[in-house]
Design a protein around this motif. Sequence first.
Motif, PDB file in Angstrom:
ATOM      1  N   GLU A 124      -2.606   1.221  -6.733  1.00 16.18           N
ATOM      2  CA  GLU A 124      -1.874   1.361  -5.458  1.00 16.18           C
ATOM      3  C   GLU A 124      -2.333   0.644  -4.446  1.00 16.18           C
ATOM      4  O   GLU A 124      -3.470   0.918  -3.800  1.00 16.18           O
ATOM      5  CB  GLU A 124      -1.659   2.742  -5.034  1.00 16.18           C
ATOM      6  N   ARG A 150       1.150   5.536  -0.958  1.00 16.58           N
ATOM      7  CA  ARG A 150       0.626   5.343   0.282  1.00 16.58           C
ATOM      8  C   ARG A 150       0.410   4.111   0.761  1.00 16.58           C
ATOM      9  O   ARG A 150      -0.291   3.617   1.778  1.00 16.58           O
ATOM     10  CB  ARG A 150      -0.919   6.051   0.305  1.00 16.58           C
ATOM     11  N   ARG A 190       8.125   4.154   0.312  1.00 14.78           N
ATOM     12  CA  ARG A 190       8.295   5.853   0.811  1.00 14.78           C
ATOM     13  C   ARG A 190       9.321   6.576  -0.253  1.00 14.78           C
ATOM     14  O   ARG A 190       9.043   7.634  -0.550  1.00 14.78           O
ATOM     15  CB  ARG A 190       9.539   5.780   2.076  1.00 14.78           C
ATOM     16  N   TYR A 191      10.195   5.907  -1.027  1.00 14.14           N
ATOM     17  CA  TYR A 191      10.792   6.555  -2.128  1.00 14.14           C
ATOM     18  C   TYR A 191      10.092   6.908  -3.324  1.00 14.14           C
ATOM     19  O   TYR A 191      10.212   8.023  -3.816  1.00 14.14           O
ATOM     20  CB  TYR A 191      12.109   5.565  -2.612  1.00 14.14           C
ATOM     21  N   ARG A 192       8.924   6.185  -3.416  1.00 15.03           N
ATOM     22  CA  ARG A 192       8.034   6.604  -4.627  1.00 15.03           C
ATOM     23  C   ARG A 192       6.910   7.386  -4.321  1.00 15.03           C
ATOM     24  O   ARG A 192       5.912   7.547  -5.136  1.00 15.03           O
ATOM     25  CB  ARG A 192       7.524   5.380  -5.122  1.00 15.03           C
ATOM     26  N   GLN A 193       6.677   7.849  -2.918  1.00 20.89           N
ATOM     27  CA  GLN A 193       5.932   8.736  -2.408  1.00 20.89           C
ATOM     28  C   GLN A 193       4.430   7.923  -2.397  1.00 20.89           C
ATOM     29  O   GLN A 193       3.564   8.688  -2.984  1.00 20.89           O
ATOM     30  CB  GLN A 193       5.846  10.067  -3.058  1.00 20.89           C
TER      31      GLN A 193
END
Length: 366
Positions: A192, A219, A214-217
């Motif tokens: 990530e 960071r 944001r959609y996949r949460q």
Amino acid sequence: MTGVVPAVDRSSETNRTWVCEAVRIIEADANRSADTHLIPFPLPPEWHVELYLKDESTHPTGSLKHRLARSLFLYALCNGWIVEGTPVIEASSGSTAVSEAYFARMLGLPFIAVMPRTTSAEKVELIEHQGGRCHFVDEPSQLYKESHRLAVELDGHFMDQFTHAERATDWRGNNNIAESIFSQMALEPHPEPEWVVVGAGTGGTSATIGRYVRYRQLRTRLAVVDPEHSVFFTAWRDDDPELTSCHGSRIEGIGRPRVEPSFIGEVIDRMIKVPDACSLAAIRAVAPVLGRRVGGSTGTNLWGAFQLVAQMRAAGRPGSIVTLLCDDGDRYAHTYFSDEWLAAQGLDLTAPCAVVESFLATGVWA
């Protein structure tokens, strides 16, 4: 305004058959093209920060804009804006036009690129090689008005990448560039990324990535680099979406004299202003490291990415950063890699080249 489509019966069986076949042809082209590579940039392992380049130059038309052109054509076809025989017009400084000319020829449609007269000869040749025609304007501010005029005059469709880029791409997935990056990062030491670094031309790529994380949460943070003479950075910093400039960007493909409708500033975590000399110093400094030339927008990306690598190192924070290799540097042999062109532009790369070379040797940003 999207231009005037020829007077045809869109409900006719013949028209629907042509549109279905056009969508199939574009989807088949995507199916034939393997995904682009994610290349590790060689940084010393003891830095504990990995840098990756998403190599968009391996698309059939040689740049990141291939994805955008495909999405724009599908969007226009499915909205009923393009039918058989519709002339397609685009306002483009080069790479988008190359890619759109490719798809227009595939569908048997006329294509006209409206572009600044200063666009590199290499890109003009690439557009014409794909069967497109180039229509030049003297001032960047004329691009939109002239594109609209041609669309009306020719009963054509103005593709308008600057308005439709962020909505033509499905930001939730469906093989967009964000989904591709995170899928390819899955088995890396830091899957990530701490940062993804991109430039903004239409704003479509940054909007897609910012929404996707944001959609996949996730960071991951999004940094957008902005070249000299572009208004995106100042407009974002000052929250002034109406800001305009009379200058065009020398870094083809990114930077705009106005805030484009597809630019979504709210999804951006940081913006970095990059002088043109710094962008071009970066591509010259990394050419021996990569063993190849890359274009100016990639240099802008790298200038920003190198700063973030140095900041992570200084903070003792391990992790990864991803940026884009947007197109091949051979397209700019007579501009960015020409000492005569640099002199004519009044650009001195001595100091910024020293900054990049020092960073590559020490990991410290001067």
